[in-house]
Design a protein around this motif. Structure first.
Motif, PDB file in Angstrom:
ATOM      1  N   GLY A  64      -4.260  17.971-119.068  1.00 45.00           N
ATOM      2  CA  GLY A  64      -5.141  17.558-118.646  1.00 45.00           C
ATOM      3  C   GLY A  64      -5.279  15.884-118.824  1.00 45.00           C
ATOM      4  N   PHE A  65      -4.373  14.795-118.808  1.00 48.19           N
ATOM      5  CA  PHE A  65      -4.358  14.138-118.971  1.00 48.19           C
ATOM      6  C   PHE A  65      -4.042  13.084-117.322  1.00 48.19           C
ATOM      7  N   PRO A  66      -5.031  12.645-117.354  1.00 50.33           N
ATOM      8  CA  PRO A  66      -5.322  11.385-115.881  1.00 50.33           C
ATOM      9  C   PRO A  66      -3.859  11.534-115.367  1.00 50.33           C
ATOM     10  N   THR A  67      -3.140  11.888-114.624  1.00 51.51           N
ATOM     11  CA  THR A  67      -2.303  12.156-113.130  1.00 51.51           C
ATOM     12  C   THR A  67      -2.246  10.672-112.245  1.00 51.51           C
ATOM     13  N   GLY A  68      -3.241   9.348-112.245  1.00 52.84           N
ATOM     14  CA  GLY A  68      -2.884   8.057-111.509  1.00 52.84           C
ATOM     15  C   GLY A  68      -2.732   7.292-112.051  1.00 52.84           C
ATOM     16  N   LEU A  69      -3.274   7.752-113.837  1.00 52.22           N
ATOM     17  CA  LEU A  69      -3.018   6.853-114.966  1.00 52.22           C
ATOM     18  C   LEU A  69      -1.473   6.953-115.298  1.00 52.22           C
ATOM     19  N   LYS A  70      -0.936   7.827-114.950  1.00 50.22           N
ATOM     20  CA  LYS A  70       0.431   7.897-115.634  1.00 50.22           C
ATOM     21  C   LYS A  70       1.209   7.526-115.072  1.00 50.22           C
ATOM     22  N   TRP A  71       0.524   7.701-113.804  1.00 54.33           N
ATOM     23  CA  TRP A  71       1.530   6.737-113.049  1.00 54.33           C
ATOM     24  C   TRP A  71       1.423   5.452-112.916  1.00 54.33           C
ATOM     25  N   SER A  72       0.893   4.766-113.010  1.00 55.57           N
ATOM     26  CA  SER A  72       0.038   3.544-113.570  1.00 55.57           C
ATOM     27  C   SER A  72       1.376   3.026-114.618  1.00 55.57           C
ATOM     28  N   PHE A  73       1.021   3.834-115.617  1.00 54.21           N
ATOM     29  CA  PHE A  73       2.533   3.638-116.602  1.00 54.21           C
ATOM     30  C   PHE A  73       3.509   3.142-116.449  1.00 54.21           C
TER      31      PHE A  73
END
Lengths: 428, 164
Positions: A64-73
């Motif tokens: 359930g990790f926020p997808t957009g946040l993952k991409w921003s890393f």
């Protein structure tokens, strides 16, 4: 909560049961690849990531990790290649949702992957398919070929100068490869053992390059978010768990299957009773796994709980992959617990000692209890071993085994106690 | 065994992936599909084409359930016994195969046709109990289904290409 979802039309499962919908032609007729055009010609990388972040989309693989946040890393300025890895290693027992997305809408996954690639400037991706899904592996390979032939993959996609290569990879039978770092090891031609984190894959993933690993269902949501906007997406679900979710319902139910609903729009009881039609004839429910075999069980008195990330977390279990498995009274509680532990013992990768040694040990003790040879000491030992595993492993496999067994012991203490009584009688 | 054909297929797999190591598991599938298991001859070929040592290949392969170092039956049954299939009688299927074939899981019948193993979830909880025969799934399986599959396999008319 009353179940009034008459107006709800499935989003991700819109083509369920229609194999003819899986061709590129049929996909285009449904408006397919319009979101990709938008992402290529009307949006910057930041626009795409911002839109996905605003949608609140959270990973559908279990964490359930926020997808957009993952991409921003992902460090986009890095000169090293960046990779997208699609996690289609759907191994969580009871889960078969990604199977149906790919079976009936393979291009949805390809388009979602391409948008992710565009957002982080990735030129290469891998779809990791579990070996058991050989049929879906063939479907995906065909869809990828179609996409290449029609200019949706390869060089100069749709005349945009954006290029992307996509590979379909067949796993070889290892549950742990669904864990993202183990999956990356497997893609690198190694044993699938999880890595120590940090560094996270977004910084150092495949071949030590920045990598995004996303679940199939997660990526299938992306074209809709890009095409219709984050507000459209948020019309479904809750503030913290926006969007729809596919629930794979199985076990003791009359109508097993995949059902898609807005997050939090119905309770576990409604899903099992009203949607899945109640327990098998002549049986009585005793408990259910709400989110795959890795989610601590809930007994029927706990089932008035909305199906979303935060409600289940509050109940000390999890939404996980959305696989709901209902257990009935046709088998002893300890048999269910034993079969669950047997799975984790079999699938433990062997890297961390507490899990490698602890899960088979738990299995031995539970088998002893099943044979009626258990003692009170064995029940204490079960507790001690589970505490010895929890929090002591690199990945969540050992943790899940221990937590789920503890949920069985906490919720059915008498079922375990009963099995050690003969010994107590004999010594008194 | 046509080694030239297998070599070509391994070379094709190698060309499809950016690194030889990423092609390894795919190449081992080619060996499995050729021999039914990881025959030493196939491992040697993979080693030659990909430039990866045989010891390393064996070490990696040993981790994965689909890769076996000893022969399987021409028809290998993988029986899911995870909880949903267990509720729907998967262990009756295991017992039936043991009786009918007269072998334990992991053994092969004398005619080389059949073998079976207990398996974890294969993602078919909507139509339990489910099994795989080689790579083909069969759902809603009963002991009658198993008998029928075995008979058809013996006659050589078991079609393993029909899947969704």
């Amino acid at each position: 909560m009353t179940l009034d979802l008459k107006d709800f039309q499935p989003v991700l499962l819109r083509n369920q049961g229609k194999p003819e919908a899986r061709s590129l032609q049929a996909y285009l007729e449904q408006g397919g690849y319009q979101a990709l055009r938008k992402a290529l010609f009307e949006m910057s990388e930041d626009d795409i990531i911002q839109e996905v972040m605003a949608s609140g989309l959270r990973g559908r693989g279990g964490a359930g990790f926020p997808t957009g946040l993952k991409w921003s890393f992902v460090p986009r300025e890095s000169v090293r290649p960046k990779y997208i890895v699609v996690n289609f290693d759907e191994g969580e027992p009871g889960t078969f949702k990604d199977r149906d997305i790919v079976r009936f809408d393979p291009h949805l996954v390809i388009e979602g992957t391409l948008i992710a690639a565009r957002a982080v400037l990735s030129e290469e991706s891998f779809i990791y398919v579990r070996a058991e899904y050989y049929a879906e592996y063939q479907i995906l390979k065909k869809a990828v070929e179609e996409a290449y032939a029609q200019g949706y993959l390869g060089k100069n996609i749709l005349g945009s100068h954006f290029r992307h290569e996509m590979h379909v990879f067949l796993g070889a039978g290892a549950y742990i490869c669904g864990e993202e770092t183990a999956l990356l090891e497997s893609l690198e031609g190694k044993q699938g053992q999880p890595r120590l984190r940090p560094p996270y894959p977004a910084v150092a993933g495949l071949y030590s390059c920045p990598t995004i690993v996303n679940n199939v269902e997660t990526l299938a949501n992306v074209p809709f978010i890009i095409q219709h906007g984050s507000q459209w997406f948020r019309q479904y679900g809750t503030e913290q768990s926006p969007g729809t979710k596919i629930f794979s319902v199985s076990g003791s139910v009359k109508r097993p299957g995949n059902y898609e609903f807005p997050m939090g729009s119905l309770t576990l009881r409604q899903l099992l009773e009203e949607v899945a039609g109640g327990p098998l004839e002549g049986r009585k429910w005793i408990a259910a796994f709400p989110g795959g075999l890795s989610a601590p069980i809930l007994t029927p008195d706990e089932w008035d709980i909305p199906l979303d990330f935060e409600s289940l977390a509050q109940a000390k279990t999890m939404l996980g992959s959305g696989a709901v498995i209902a257990l009935d009274d046709s088998m002893p509680v300890v048999t269910y617990a034993r079969r669950m532990i047997q799975f984790f013992a079999h699938e433990s990768c062997g890297k961390c000692t507490p899990c490698r040694e602890g899960t088979p040990w738990l299995l031995q003790i539970l088998q002893k209890l099943e044979r009626g040879e258990g003692t009170r000491h064995d029940l204490e030992l079960l507790q001690r071993v589970t505490h010895g595993i929890r929090g002591q492993t690199l990945c969540p496999l050992g943790d899940s085994a221990a937590a789920v067994l503890q949920s069985f012991m906490n919720k059915f203490p008498e079922a375990f106690e009963r099995l050690v009584q003969p010994t107590t009688v004999a010594t008194s | 065994m046509d080694l030239k054909d297998l070599r070509q297929r391994i070379e094709r797999v190698k060309a499809m992936f950016p690194k030889a190591h990423t092609a390894l598991i795919q190449a081992l599938h080619e060996v499995r599909w050729t021999y039914g298991y990881l025959h030493p001859e196939g491992i040697r070929l993979v080693s030659e084409v990909l430039g990866i040592g045989e010891g390393e290949i064996r070490d990696v392969a040993s981790f994965y359930q689909y890769f076996k170092f000893t022969p399987l039956g021409k028809y290998h049954f993988r029986i899911c016994t995870n909880i949903t299939c267990m509720i729907h009688g998967a262990y009756d299927l295991m017992a039936h195969l043991k009786n009918r074939l007269g072998i334990e899981p992991g053994q092969v019948t004398e005619d080389g046709l059949f073998s079976y193993e207990e398996f974890e979830c294969i993602g078919c909880g909507d139509r339990p109990p489910a099994i795989l025969i080689n790579d083909t799934r069969v759902e809603g399986v009963t002991t009658d289904t198993l008998d029928d599959l075995i008979e058809r396999a013996k006659k050589g008319d078991l079609d393993l290409s029909t899947n969704p």
